[in-house]
Motif scaffolding. Structure first.
Motif, short mmCIF file in Angstrom:
data_model
loop_
_atom_site.label_atom_id
_atom_site.label_comp_id
_atom_site.label_asym_id
_atom_site.label_seq_id
_atom_site.Cartn_x
_atom_site.Cartn_y
_atom_site.Cartn_z
N GLY A 10 -8.70 1.14 -16.32
CA GLY A 10 -7.76 1.01 -17.37
C GLY A 10 -6.46 1.73 -17.05
N TYR A 11 -6.53 2.67 -16.13
CA TYR A 11 -5.43 3.52 -15.62
C TYR A 11 -5.12 3.36 -14.26
CZ TYR A 11 -5.78 5.24 -20.38
OH TYR A 11 -6.00 5.37 -21.61
N GLU A 12 -5.21 2.33 -13.53
CA GLU A 12 -5.23 1.92 -12.13
C GLU A 12 -3.72 2.07 -11.58
OE1 GLU A 12 -6.98 -0.05 -14.11
OE2 GLU A 12 -9.14 -0.13 -13.32
N THR A 13 -3.41 2.57 -10.52
CA THR A 13 -2.18 2.51 -9.93
C THR A 13 -2.28 1.58 -8.65
OG1 THR A 13 -1.76 4.85 -10.38
CG2 THR A 13 -0.42 4.08 -8.63
N PRO A 14 -1.42 0.44 -8.74
CA PRO A 14 -1.21 -0.46 -7.61
C PRO A 14 -0.73 0.44 -6.04
CG PRO A 14 0.60 -0.78 -8.98
CD PRO A 14 -0.35 0.19 -9.55
N VAL A 15 -1.13 0.03 -4.90
CA VAL A 15 -0.80 0.53 -3.48
C VAL A 15 -0.97 -0.16 -2.75
CG1 VAL A 15 -1.78 2.42 -2.25
CG2 VAL A 15 -2.10 2.85 -4.48
N ALA A 16 -0.07 -0.09 -1.70
CA ALA A 16 0.17 -0.74 -0.46
C ALA A 16 -0.59 0.11 0.67
CB ALA A 16 1.50 -1.19 -0.15
N GLY A 20 -1.44 2.50 8.23
CA GLY A 20 -2.24 3.84 8.06
C GLY A 20 -1.67 4.70 6.87
N ARG A 21 -0.74 4.47 6.22
CA ARG A 21 0.04 5.09 5.17
C ARG A 21 -0.05 4.27 3.80
NH1 ARG A 21 5.55 7.68 7.94
NH2 ARG A 21 4.45 8.99 9.46
N TYR A 22 -0.26 5.26 2.78
CA TYR A 22 -0.49 4.30 1.20
C TYR A 22 0.78 4.72 0.61
CZ TYR A 22 -5.45 4.80 2.60
OH TYR A 22 -6.74 4.47 3.21
N TYR A 23 1.21 3.75 -0.28
CA TYR A 23 2.41 3.81 -0.79
C TYR A 23 2.27 3.25 -2.39
CZ TYR A 23 4.71 3.77 3.57
OH TYR A 23 4.88 4.10 4.89
N ASP A 24 2.90 4.15 -3.26
CA ASP A 24 2.60 3.89 -4.56
C ASP A 24 3.49 3.02 -5.17
OD1 ASP A 24 2.50 3.97 -7.64
OD2 ASP A 24 2.66 6.22 -7.46
N LEU A 25 2.95 1.67 -5.62
CA LEU A 25 3.67 0.52 -6.10
C LEU A 25 3.77 0.56 -7.60
CD1 LEU A 25 2.02 -2.17 -4.02
CD2 LEU A 25 3.89 -0.77 -3.18
N THR A 43 8.37 -5.51 2.27
CA THR A 43 8.44 -4.09 2.98
C THR A 43 8.06 -3.11 2.16
OG1 THR A 43 9.90 -2.42 4.16
CG2 THR A 43 10.90 -3.76 2.56
N VAL A 44 7.63 -1.75 2.59
CA VAL A 44 7.21 -0.80 1.72
C VAL A 44 8.27 0.31 1.65
CG1 VAL A 44 4.96 -1.01 2.11
CG2 VAL A 44 5.93 0.46 3.64
N ALA A 45 9.44 0.14 2.18
CA ALA A 45 10.56 0.77 2.31
C ALA A 45 10.98 1.20 0.84
CB ALA A 45 11.86 0.12 2.99
N GLY A 46 11.13 2.31 0.33
CA GLY A 46 11.76 2.68 -0.97
C GLY A 46 10.55 3.22 -1.94
N PHE A 47 9.30 2.77 -1.31
CA PHE A 47 8.19 3.01 -2.31
C PHE A 47 7.83 4.29 -1.85
CE2 PHE A 47 8.00 -1.58 -2.68
CZ PHE A 47 8.02 -1.52 -4.20
#
Length: 275
Positions: A10-16, A20-25, A43-47
């Motif tokens: 119920g409180y999941e955070t989307p991630v990319a 090898g690196r994790y980004y908070d979406l 792209t994950v740029a900016g996250f």
């Protein structure tokens, strides 16, 4: 790109996961659902980067509108089940509330004596698939692939079915997914992926998606003539031989750990408990 979700239910955070690196979406994305999958990210740029150590890994997609399943899609599995290979895809449904994460508990249903495992290749949609003209067009509708365990209660499914599979397929927690939703560009050939399952560390299934009777593209094209898939929907494409229904292995019991995995998509390892 690999997408995942972390955090308590119920409180999941989307991630990319990228290189090898994790980004908070979270924030502009919302969740890994149909609305997001229509667009994706280039792209994950900016996250911002995120540390996921110690976090629960949740199902990699938010609750889909539908889980559509294909049965008897591997000839050797048909043989061990005592059935002839089908001339057309066999279809059944699972309730979306059966989805759990790759390490969450799986509940053995009350009165169950025949809870079984099934490693399956899952397909998630990014666009509506209805009356498609070709198998190539079918592949263009795919957002990504995911490893799934299509757990089944065989007594409910066969002896008490009333003529369809879903009684034995839709029990709570019966669709572990994850850990990632993997975009098609990361999979060289979806029809040549090694698949496996284990119970308490002992090998059960060992096969390859090339042994499907109906390919992923053929299933989507075929089914689009009868129904429409929406963005975020999940399609499970069948399991190979090596399940407990074969009579070669005992069924699952509370305290077992059941694992399933697919090359390039990761694996699940779910402890079982009594419901």
């Amino acid at each position: 790109m690999k997408y995942m979700r972390i955090g308590r239910p119920g409180y999941e955070t989307p991630v990319a996961l990228h290189e090898g690196r994790y980004y908070d979406l979270s924030g502009p994305i919302g969740d890994i659902d149909g609305e997001f999958l229509k667009r994706g990210i280039a792209t994950v740029a900016g996250f911002p980067e995120i540390d996921i150590a110690g976090e629960r890994v949740a199902p990699p997609i938010a609750r889909p509108g539908a889980i559509v399943c294909i049965g008897m899609n591997y000839a050797a599995h048909c043989a061990e089940s005592g059935a002839e290979p089908p001339a057309e895809p066999v279809v059944f449904y699972k309730h979306p509330n059966t989805i759990v994460g790759p390490a969450d508990e799986v509940e053995i249903p009350r009165t169950s004596v025949k809870t079984d495992w099934e490693v399956e290749l899952g397909v998630v949609f990014k666009s509506r698939a209805s009356y498609l003209e070709s198998e190539a067009e079918a592949l263009d509708c795919i957002a990504g692939f995911v490893v799934a365990n299509d757990l089944s209660e065989r007594d409910f499914q066969i002896e008490r079915s009333g003529g369809q599979f879903s009684k034995g397929k839709a029990c709570p927690t019966f669709t572990p997914l994850g850990p990632w939703l993997v975009t098609p560009d990361e999979i060289a050939d979806v029809q040549n992926l090694r698949m496996w399952s284990k119970v308490n560390g002992e090998a059960r299934q060992g096969s390859n998606s090339k042994d499907m009777i109906f390919s992923v593209a053929r299933i989507i094209h075929h089914m689009s003539q009868f129904m429409a898939f929406d963005p975020g929907d999940l399609l499970l494409t069948g399991t190979p031989e090596g399940v407990a229904l074969s009579g070669r292995f005992p069924y699952l019991a509370a305290g077992d750990v059941v694992e399933v995995g697919i090359e390039g998509l990761g694996s699940t390892a779910n402890p079982t408990v009594q419901a």
